[in-house]
Each structure stands twice: as C-alpha cells, then as structure tokens.
Design a protein around this motif. Structure first.
Motif, PDB file in Angstrom:
ATOM      1  N   UNK A 141       0.829  -1.206   0.000  1.00 62.08           N
ATOM      2  CA  UNK A 141       0.000   0.000   0.000  1.00 62.08           C
ATOM      3  C   UNK A 141       0.862   1.254   0.000  1.00 62.08           C
ATOM      4  N   UNK A 142       1.819   1.291   0.910  1.00 64.96           N
ATOM      5  CA  UNK A 142       2.638   2.489   1.050  1.00 64.96           C
ATOM      6  C   UNK A 142       3.889   2.141   1.835  1.00 64.96           C
ATOM      7  N   UNK A 143       4.882   3.006   1.731  1.00 58.62           N
ATOM      8  CA  UNK A 143       6.115   2.785   2.469  1.00 58.62           C
ATOM      9  C   UNK A 143       6.788   4.122   2.725  1.00 58.62           C
ATOM     10  N   UNK A 153       1.302   8.581   4.260  1.00 56.84           N
ATOM     11  CA  UNK A 153       2.117   7.904   5.262  1.00 56.84           C
ATOM     12  C   UNK A 153       3.054   8.918   5.904  1.00 56.84           C
ATOM     13  N   UNK A 154       3.282   8.744   7.194  1.00 60.36           N
ATOM     14  CA  UNK A 154       4.198   9.628   7.918  1.00 60.36           C
ATOM     15  C   UNK A 154       4.805   8.847   9.075  1.00 60.36           C
ATOM     16  N   UNK A 203       4.667   4.844  12.904  1.00 59.59           N
ATOM     17  CA  UNK A 203       4.334   5.248  11.543  1.00 59.59           C
ATOM     18  C   UNK A 203       2.818   5.290  11.425  1.00 59.59           C
ATOM     19  N   UNK A 204       2.334   6.293  10.729  1.00 59.93           N
ATOM     20  CA  UNK A 204       0.901   6.489  10.563  1.00 59.93           C
ATOM     21  C   UNK A 204       0.516   6.332   9.091  1.00 59.93           C
ATOM     22  N   UNK A 205      -0.684   5.873   8.880  1.00 59.37           N
ATOM     23  CA  UNK A 205      -1.248   5.837   7.539  1.00 59.37           C
ATOM     24  C   UNK A 205      -2.609   6.517   7.606  1.00 59.37           C
ATOM     25  N   UNK A 206      -2.652   7.743   7.123  1.00 55.06           N
ATOM     26  CA  UNK A 206      -3.916   8.490   7.069  1.00 55.06           C
ATOM     27  C   UNK A 206      -4.641   8.079   5.795  1.00 55.06           C
TER      28      UNK A 206
END
Length: 123
Positions: free
Chosen positions: A48-50, A70-71, A79-82
C-alpha cells in the motif's frame, strides 16, 4: 528485534477516513523503512505504502495515491497511515512491516510483521 503493533482499524462508510498506527518496540526504529500492506479475503497481499528511514521518502500504490498519506514520528517510534476518501475496495487486513533503511518492492524483503488491523469500508 523490533516488534510492530498495528491499530486504528474499524468500520467506516465509503468516503470516510481512518488513521492507522504502526507502533514499534525494540530495535532501532530510525534504521527501518516501514511498509504498509493489505490483504483482502481471497486476494493476494499487496503493498500500500512505504516510508524510508532516509529522508522520509514515501511511496504509494497507484490505487491509494492521492487518498492515503504515510508519515513517521521517530520520537514515538510510530508510523501512521492516514486514509481518506475510503472505498469499499479498501476493505482488508492492514499490516505493517520493516525493511532495512530503504523501501523495497518485494514484500518478501520485509520482516517483523505485525498482527494486522482490520479496515472495513461499507458502501
């Protein structure tokens, strides 16, 4: 060895938002890139994201680009995934995992997988 725990999943209507968290303990969090993956029933796991550990470079799957952000907060080892504008097809079990410093494409190069957090988007 680092351990990851995901949280923040839930049930949301289409168009809604959720923020997932991936909290790490043990290890040196700053050394790791963190990837988010998801797996829906009957489907293969997909990236999904990295976010890398170097310059916080970020990557997104085409299906989520523009909707997910992602942040990372190294001080909190999290780590956050908004996730905004959620769609029913985003329904899946979401996992985070580590890679060494840089984001890599192949999920087999990730380690320290968490148990996952369920995201369900109703239409």
């Amino acid at each position: 060895e680092v351990q990851l725990v995901e949280s923040g999943g839930g049930l949301v209507q289409a168009g809604g938002s959720l923020r997932l968290s991936c909290a790490a303990s043990g290890g040196i969090f700053d050394d790791y890139a963190i990837g988010w993956f998801r797996q829906a029933p009957g489907k293969e796991r997909e990236g999904v994201s990295c976010i890398s550990s170097i310059d916080d470079d970020t990557y997104y799957a085409p299906s989520v680009k523009g909707r997910f952000t992602i942040s990372r907060d190294n001080a909190k080892a999290t780590v956050y995934l908004q996730m905004n504008s959620l769609k029913p097809e985003d329904t899946a079990l979401y996992y985070c995992a580590t890679a060494v410093r840089y984001c890599v494409y192949d999920s087999s190069d990730y380690s320290n997988w968490g148990q996952g957090t369920q995201v369900t988007v109703s239409s």
